[in-house]
Design an enzyme around this catalytic site. Structure first.
Site, mmCIF file in Angstrom:
data_model
loop_
_atom_site.group_PDB
_atom_site.id
_atom_site.type_symbol
_atom_site.label_atom_id
_atom_site.label_comp_id
_atom_site.label_asym_id
_atom_site.label_seq_id
_atom_site.Cartn_x
_atom_site.Cartn_y
_atom_site.Cartn_z
ATOM 1 N N HIS A 21 -86.169 -134.500 19.776
ATOM 2 C CA HIS A 21 -86.707 -134.199 21.098
ATOM 3 C C HIS A 21 -86.082 -135.097 22.164
ATOM 4 O O HIS A 21 -85.850 -134.665 23.296
ATOM 5 C CB HIS A 21 -88.229 -134.368 21.095
ATOM 6 C CG HIS A 21 -88.944 -133.315 20.309
ATOM 7 N ND1 HIS A 21 -89.666 -132.305 20.890
ATOM 8 C CD2 HIS A 21 -89.024 -133.104 18.972
ATOM 9 C CE1 HIS A 21 -90.180 -131.514 19.954
ATOM 10 N NE2 HIS A 21 -89.801 -131.994 18.786
ATOM 11 N N ASP A 113 -92.102 -133.067 27.763
ATOM 12 C CA ASP A 113 -91.928 -132.265 26.555
ATOM 13 C C ASP A 113 -93.113 -131.318 26.410
ATOM 14 O O ASP A 113 -94.269 -131.724 26.529
ATOM 15 C CB ASP A 113 -91.831 -133.198 25.344
ATOM 16 C CG ASP A 113 -91.298 -132.516 24.110
ATOM 17 O OD1 ASP A 113 -91.839 -131.457 23.738
ATOM 18 O OD2 ASP A 113 -90.339 -133.042 23.502
#
Length: 448
Positions: A21, A113
């Site tokens: 990520h 995110d």
């Protein structure tokens, strides 16, 4: 945030604390900084302590996740980590934003995110523009959306599934969190909650490019204000628009010191199989042995990345043989390896970052998915983009040595080899065009 007023704007970027990520969001940070924005990346205190490399023009701030000394490994389980993380991290993020307000450069925008929907509510509290960053493929996002909205029920009934914008999917083409949902309850909740409040975000940024997932992007774009910003990888491998942009930046793993590049330099073009299963997947002892024997019997050169935590699973017969056909390393610069002309194919777990890197560099793939979104990515590799083959598993869920050898030969020397190479080259061209069209440029945010 109009483009003409963007210079000097301070953007806070907040990835989920995992290498897969961090990489794409950090790369996007570098593009924003190259266009004159002031960018701060917020990550956990533990990651700031262990991360290797530095990132020029990007300020890195540490926040607490409740496990400041050991990160997820300090927690009793991944589930315990997530539970604590969702209590401590929101408070820490709010404190960082509040602290920055008293400086000369308060944050104007939060790019967070999508795995952390609570970050949106914090940003709204401080009056920030918000963009939810989806690090996975649009295909996987669409599947999770359908489950979240009750349009696809779990457990899934029937051998196949038909969803808007997607090819017909077999049960094991769905993300593992869906077809094996009982094994991953907290992670299933994590991916489904990406859509918990996303309609409140000013924009959705998806790590893909239009032509790669054309149909499903068209469908998702009818639901949300989507901007595609992929492929998020260092531009030296695409068009060098950002000078000397060679690495993602922060890495949670120390690159190997082995001379793997010297080893590759001695090999003929297209003669090496690059094998890597990423930073998270763990193969069982039996699968490691089958993989080792399959690679060895294929009689092709192979460069195999085996993390130090997995080294004890390498069969002694392979270690003792010290065959010149194979080189095992603990870690390497994946992009540097994939871009090397000696690499003929990539045996991969099909994590989205690895998949889009191989697609963008025109490298054929042998798909051997392990978990999460990787099964869906493998479906696209073989049947949609037609840039590789997918290994078949036996009744125990093991890819046997004969199957691995057969897949290697099919990609490296079989009848389909030339067509797969031609398809891979086509996608490489389209990935470069995506950058030329502004896929990873500041104007993705100009309408926020």
């Amino acid at each position: 945030m109009k483009e003409e007023g963007a210079r000097g704007t301070h953007v806070l970027v907040f990835p989920f604390p995992a290498q897969g990520h961090i990489n794409p969001m950090l790369q996007f940070c570098k593009r924003l900084a190259s266009k004159g924005l002031k960018v701060t990346l917020a990550t956990t205190l533990f990651i700031t302590k262990i991360a290797h490399n530095e990132v020029s023009n990007i300020r890195v701030e540490g926040i607490s996740d409740g496990f400041d000394e050991g990160g997820m490994k300090e927690a009793e389980s991944p589930y315990a980590y997530l539970e604590r993380f969702q209590i401590v991290a929101p408070q820490s993020l709010a404190e960082l934003i509040e602290k920055q307000e008293s400086s000369g450069y308060p944050f104007r925008c939060l790019i967070y995110d999508s795995m952390m929907p609570w970050a949106l509510e914090i940003a709204k509290r401080f009056g920030l523009v918000t963009a939810s960053f989806f690090t996975q493929s649009c295909a996987n996002d669409a599947i999770y959306y359908n489950v979240k909205k009750g349009l696809l029920s779990i457990p899934v009934e029937g051998p196949t599934v038909s969803l808007p914008g997607l090819p017909i999917l077999g049960i094991h083409d769905l993300p593992a969190f869906i077809y094996n949902w009982e094994s991953y309850p907290p992670f299933l909740e994590l991916v489904l909650n990406q859509f918990q409040n996303v309609e409140k975000a000013d924009c959705l940024l998806i790590n893909t490019f239009d032509k790669l997932e054309d149909e499903v992007l068209k469908w998702m774009s009818k639901l949300y204000p989507i901007k595609t910003i992929g492929p998020t990888m260092p531009l030296i491998y695409l068009d060098n628009r950002v000078e000397d942009d060679k690495d993602y930046g922060l890495s949670l793993f120390q690159p190997s010191k082995e001379t793997y590049m010297d080893w590759l330099n001695m090999r003929e073009a297209g003669s090496v199989i690059y094998v890597s299963f990423g930073s998270f997947a763990e193969l069982g002892d039996e699968q490691m042995e089958e993989l080792a024997l399959g690679l060895k019997s294929s009689n092709h050169y192979f460069l195999w990345v085996v993390r130090k935590s997995e080294e004890n699973k390498i069969p002694k017969s392979l270690v003792e043989a010290k065959s010149e056909k194979g080189l095992v390393v603990a870690w390497c610069s994946q992009l540097e390896v994939l871009a090397h002309n000696a690499v003929g194919c990539f045996m991969t777990h099909c994590g989205w970052n690895s998949t889009i890197e191989a697609v963008s560099l025109g490298v054929p793939m042998i798909a051997m998915p392990q978990l999460a979104d990787q099964t869906t990515n493998a479906k696209f590799v073989e049947d949609v983009w037609e840039v590789g083959v997918r290994v078949k598993l036996d009744e125990k869920g093991i890819a046997r040595r004969e199957e691995i050898e057969q897949c290697v030969k099919e990609v490296m020397e079989g009848d389909r080899r030339e067509q797969i190479k031609k398809n891979a080259f086509r996608w490489k061209v389209l990935a470069k065009e995506a950058v030329d069209e502004g896929g990873i440029q500041i104007r993705t945010l100009k309408n926020l």
